[in-house]
Design a protein around this motif. Structure first.
Motif, PDB file in Angstrom:
ATOM      1  N   THR A   1       0.821  -1.205   0.000  1.00  0.00           N
ATOM      2  CA  THR A   1       0.000   0.000   0.000  1.00  0.00           C
ATOM      3  C   THR A   1       0.856   1.257   0.000  1.00  0.00           C
ATOM      4  OG1 THR A   1      -1.678  -1.221   1.197  1.00  0.00           O
ATOM      5  CG2 THR A   1      -1.873   1.167   1.209  1.00  0.00           C
ATOM      6  N   ASN A   2       1.999   1.215   0.669  1.00  0.00           N
ATOM      7  CA  ASN A   2       2.821   2.412   0.846  1.00  0.00           C
ATOM      8  C   ASN A   2       4.037   2.505  -0.057  1.00  0.00           C
ATOM      9  OD1 ASN A   2       1.132   3.255   2.967  1.00  0.00           O
ATOM     10  ND2 ASN A   2       2.207   1.892   4.361  1.00  0.00           N
ATOM     11  N   THR A   3       4.510   1.382  -0.571  1.00  0.00           N
ATOM     12  CA  THR A   3       5.769   1.431  -1.321  1.00  0.00           C
ATOM     13  C   THR A   3       5.861   0.295  -2.342  1.00  0.00           C
ATOM     14  OG1 THR A   3       8.168   1.578  -1.073  1.00  0.00           O
ATOM     15  CG2 THR A   3       7.043   0.077   0.396  1.00  0.00           C
ATOM     16  N   VAL A   4       6.703   0.515  -3.337  1.00  0.00           N
ATOM     17  CA  VAL A   4       6.997  -0.481  -4.364  1.00  0.00           C
ATOM     18  C   VAL A   4       8.508  -0.529  -4.502  1.00  0.00           C
ATOM     19  CG1 VAL A   4       6.752  -1.080  -6.803  1.00  0.00           C
ATOM     20  CG2 VAL A   4       4.838   0.008  -5.598  1.00  0.00           C
ATOM     21  N   TYR A   5       9.059  -1.752  -4.524  1.00  0.00           N
ATOM     22  CA  TYR A   5      10.504  -1.878  -4.718  1.00  0.00           C
ATOM     23  C   TYR A   5      10.854  -3.272  -5.224  1.00  0.00           C
ATOM     24  CZ  TYR A   5      10.514  -4.190  -0.109  1.00  0.00           C
ATOM     25  OH  TYR A   5      10.267  -5.032   0.945  1.00  0.00           O
ATOM     26  N   PHE A   6      12.043  -3.377  -5.791  1.00  0.00           N
ATOM     27  CA  PHE A   6      12.596  -4.670  -6.188  1.00  0.00           C
ATOM     28  C   PHE A   6      13.449  -5.197  -5.051  1.00  0.00           C
ATOM     29  CE2 PHE A   6      12.227  -3.076 -10.691  1.00  0.00           C
ATOM     30  CZ  PHE A   6      11.360  -4.060 -11.125  1.00  0.00           C
ATOM     31  N   SER A   7      13.526  -6.523  -4.949  1.00  0.00           N
ATOM     32  CA  SER A   7      14.382  -7.166  -3.957  1.00  0.00           C
ATOM     33  C   SER A   7      15.247  -8.208  -4.644  1.00  0.00           C
ATOM     34  CB  SER A   7      13.529  -7.845  -2.880  1.00  0.00           C
ATOM     35  OG  SER A   7      14.358  -8.564  -1.989  1.00  0.00           O
ATOM     36  N   THR A   8      16.442  -8.397  -4.127  1.00  0.00           N
ATOM     37  CA  THR A   8      17.325  -9.440  -4.656  1.00  0.00           C
ATOM     38  C   THR A   8      17.047 -10.789  -3.993  1.00  0.00           C
ATOM     39  OG1 THR A   8      19.033  -8.806  -3.073  1.00  0.00           O
ATOM     40  CG2 THR A   8      19.166  -7.823  -5.276  1.00  0.00           C
ATOM     41  N   TYR A   9      16.026 -10.835  -3.133  1.00  0.00           N
ATOM     42  CA  TYR A   9      15.637 -12.088  -2.477  1.00  0.00           C
ATOM     43  C   TYR A   9      14.369 -12.634  -3.119  1.00  0.00           C
ATOM     44  CZ  TYR A   9      19.149 -11.233   1.025  1.00  0.00           C
ATOM     45  OH  TYR A   9      20.348 -11.035   1.647  1.00  0.00           O
ATOM     46  N   SER A  10      14.241 -13.956  -3.121  1.00  0.00           N
ATOM     47  CA  SER A  10      13.088 -14.609  -3.728  1.00  0.00           C
ATOM     48  C   SER A  10      11.823 -14.375  -2.901  1.00  0.00           C
ATOM     49  CB  SER A  10      13.346 -16.122  -3.836  1.00  0.00           C
ATOM     50  OG  SER A  10      13.392 -16.692  -2.537  1.00  0.00           O
ATOM     51  N   THR A  11      10.678 -14.605  -3.527  1.00  0.00           N
ATOM     52  CA  THR A  11       9.413 -14.487  -2.806  1.00  0.00           C
ATOM     53  C   THR A  11       9.395 -15.467  -1.635  1.00  0.00           C
ATOM     54  OG1 THR A  11       8.312 -16.055  -4.291  1.00  0.00           O
ATOM     55  CG2 THR A  11       8.115 -13.712  -4.828  1.00  0.00           C
ATOM     56  N   LYS A  12       9.944 -16.647  -1.848  1.00  0.00           N
ATOM     57  CA  LYS A  12       9.993 -17.659  -0.789  1.00  0.00           C
ATOM     58  C   LYS A  12      10.789 -17.153   0.416  1.00  0.00           C
ATOM     59  CE  LYS A  12      11.460 -22.430  -0.042  1.00  0.00           C
ATOM     60  NZ  LYS A  12      11.994 -23.633  -0.679  1.00  0.00           N
ATOM     61  N   CYS A  13      11.936 -16.572   0.164  1.00  0.00           N
ATOM     62  CA  CYS A  13      12.790 -16.055   1.232  1.00  0.00           C
ATOM     63  C   CYS A  13      12.109 -14.898   1.974  1.00  0.00           C
ATOM     64  CB  CYS A  13      14.125 -15.621   0.650  1.00  0.00           C
ATOM     65  SG  CYS A  13      15.344 -15.173   1.885  1.00  0.00           S
ATOM     66  N   LEU A  14      11.472 -13.992   1.225  1.00  0.00           N
ATOM     67  CA  LEU A  14      10.785 -12.863   1.841  1.00  0.00           C
ATOM     68  C   LEU A  14       9.609 -13.332   2.700  1.00  0.00           C
ATOM     69  CD1 LEU A  14      10.843 -10.370  -1.154  1.00  0.00           C
ATOM     70  CD2 LEU A  14      12.199 -10.229   0.942  1.00  0.00           C
ATOM     71  N   LEU A  15       8.875 -14.336   2.216  1.00  0.00           N
ATOM     72  CA  LEU A  15       7.763 -14.873   3.008  1.00  0.00           C
ATOM     73  C   LEU A  15       8.263 -15.577   4.266  1.00  0.00           C
ATOM     74  CD1 LEU A  15       5.210 -16.216   0.396  1.00  0.00           C
ATOM     75  CD2 LEU A  15       4.821 -14.475   2.132  1.00  0.00           C
ATOM     76  N   GLN A  16       9.371 -16.304   4.146  1.00  0.00           N
ATOM     77  CA  GLN A  16       9.931 -16.962   5.334  1.00  0.00           C
ATOM     78  C   GLN A  16      10.320 -15.936   6.390  1.00  0.00           C
ATOM     79  OE1 GLN A  16      13.027 -19.320   3.530  1.00  0.00           O
ATOM     80  NE2 GLN A  16      11.728 -21.140   3.425  1.00  0.00           N
ATOM     81  N   LYS A  17      10.884 -14.804   5.967  1.00  0.00           N
ATOM     82  CA  LYS A  17      11.232 -13.742   6.909  1.00  0.00           C
ATOM     83  C   LYS A  17       9.974 -13.180   7.563  1.00  0.00           C
ATOM     84  CE  LYS A  17      14.167 -10.527   8.482  1.00  0.00           C
ATOM     85  NZ  LYS A  17      15.225 -10.798   9.412  1.00  0.00           N
ATOM     86  N   ARG A  18       8.929 -12.991   6.773  1.00  0.00           N
ATOM     87  CA  ARG A  18       7.649 -12.492   7.299  1.00  0.00           C
ATOM     88  C   ARG A  18       7.049 -13.491   8.284  1.00  0.00           C
ATOM     89  NH1 ARG A  18       3.811  -9.457   8.869  1.00  0.00           N
ATOM     90  NH2 ARG A  18       1.917  -9.128   7.717  1.00  0.00           N
ATOM     91  N   MET A  19       7.092 -14.779   7.942  1.00  0.00           N
ATOM     92  CA  MET A  19       6.533 -15.814   8.816  1.00  0.00           C
ATOM     93  C   MET A  19       7.302 -15.909  10.134  1.00  0.00           C
ATOM     94  SD  MET A  19       5.379 -18.901   6.246  1.00  0.00           S
ATOM     95  CE  MET A  19       6.910 -19.018   5.351  1.00  0.00           C
ATOM     96  N   ALA A  20       8.614 -15.710  10.071  1.00  0.00           N
ATOM     97  CA  ALA A  20       9.439 -15.798  11.274  1.00  0.00           C
ATOM     98  C   ALA A  20       9.085 -14.710  12.283  1.00  0.00           C
ATOM     99  CB  ALA A  20      10.917 -15.703  10.902  1.00  0.00           C
ATOM    100  N   ASN A  21       8.464 -13.637  11.809  1.00  0.00           N
ATOM    101  CA  ASN A  21       8.087 -12.529  12.687  1.00  0.00           C
ATOM    102  C   ASN A  21       6.579 -12.477  12.936  1.00  0.00           C
ATOM    103  OD1 ASN A  21      10.637 -10.896  13.174  1.00  0.00           O
ATOM    104  ND2 ASN A  21      10.700 -11.250  10.985  1.00  0.00           N
ATOM    105  N   SER A  22       5.899 -13.604  12.741  1.00  0.00           N
ATOM    106  CA  SER A  22       4.453 -13.664  12.935  1.00  0.00           C
ATOM    107  C   SER A  22       4.108 -14.228  14.304  1.00  0.00           C
ATOM    108  CB  SER A  22       3.807 -14.544  11.867  1.00  0.00           C
ATOM    109  OG  SER A  22       3.946 -13.959  10.610  1.00  0.00           O
ATOM    110  N   ILE A  23       2.891 -13.967  14.721  1.00  0.00           N
ATOM    111  CA  ILE A  23       2.395 -14.496  15.986  1.00  0.00           C
ATOM    112  C   ILE A  23       2.294 -16.018  15.922  1.00  0.00           C
ATOM    113  CG2 ILE A  23       0.394 -14.529  17.531  1.00  0.00           C
ATOM    114  CD1 ILE A  23      -0.157 -11.630  16.552  1.00  0.00           C
ATOM    115  N   LEU A  24       1.749 -16.519  14.817  1.00  0.00           N
ATOM    116  CA  LEU A  24       1.629 -17.958  14.602  1.00  0.00           C
ATOM    117  C   LEU A  24       2.727 -18.394  13.645  1.00  0.00           C
ATOM    118  CD1 LEU A  24      -2.222 -18.075  14.023  1.00  0.00           C
ATOM    119  CD2 LEU A  24      -0.999 -18.486  16.169  1.00  0.00           C
ATOM    120  N   ASP A  25       3.150 -19.640  13.760  1.00  0.00           N
ATOM    121  CA  ASP A  25       4.197 -20.091  12.846  1.00  0.00           C
ATOM    122  C   ASP A  25       3.652 -21.135  11.882  1.00  0.00           C
ATOM    123  OD1 ASP A  25       4.054 -22.434  14.309  1.00  0.00           O
ATOM    124  OD2 ASP A  25       6.022 -22.227  15.210  1.00  0.00           O
TER     125      ASP A  25
END
Length: 147
Positions: free
Chosen positions: A66-90
């Protein structure tokens, strides 16, 4: 961290309301959309697009939120794993749900982590990154030209 707003991104794409894969993979976008090489915690996202084209910058994902658009050198899988690691549920919650429903281990479910949900738009395997949409931001879906 250099940022591009969603409004600026949409202005780059023109007047068409539907964003195609061809639009997102244009080489000219690689020159103007910020590139992030660090593995950053993704607080929220609307869409993670697997960037399939070989490119000298090493871009693997287009992150749209919603706030920003950018490219990342990390895969979608890696980015999701980072997001999941910081979630309430695993991820064990998703695994238990699959067991409860009697689904095979190789069948994918959408990710559900209490306050956020993500659904893959393309096939998921251990060797391939997928495109993901954040279901908690979806208000309306419409089929367009058999897609």
């Amino acid at each position: 961290m250099k940022k591009m707003t969603l409004v600026e991104f949409l202005q780059l794409l023109g007047t068409n309301r539907v964003i195609s894969a061809e639009d997102l993979l244009q080489a000219r976008l690689r020159r103007v959309i910020p590139l992030h090489r660090e593995l950053e915690f993704i607080d929220d996202f609307d869409v993670l697009i697997n960037y399939r084209l070989a490119n000298p910058q090493g871009i693997k994902t287009l992150v749209i939120s919603t706030n920003t658009v950018y490219f990342s050198t990390y895969s979608t899988k890696c980015l999701l794993q980072k997001r999941m690691a910081n979630s309430i549920l695993d991820i064990s919650v998703v695994r238990r749900l699959k067991q409860h429903l009697g689904l095979p281990n190789n069948q994918e479910l959408s990710l559900c982590f209490g306050n956020w949900r993500a659904m893959h738009l393309t096939g998921v395997s251990s060797s391939k990154s997928a495109d993901w949409v954040a279901l908690h931001h979806v208000y309306h879906l419409e089929k367009v030209a058999r897609k």
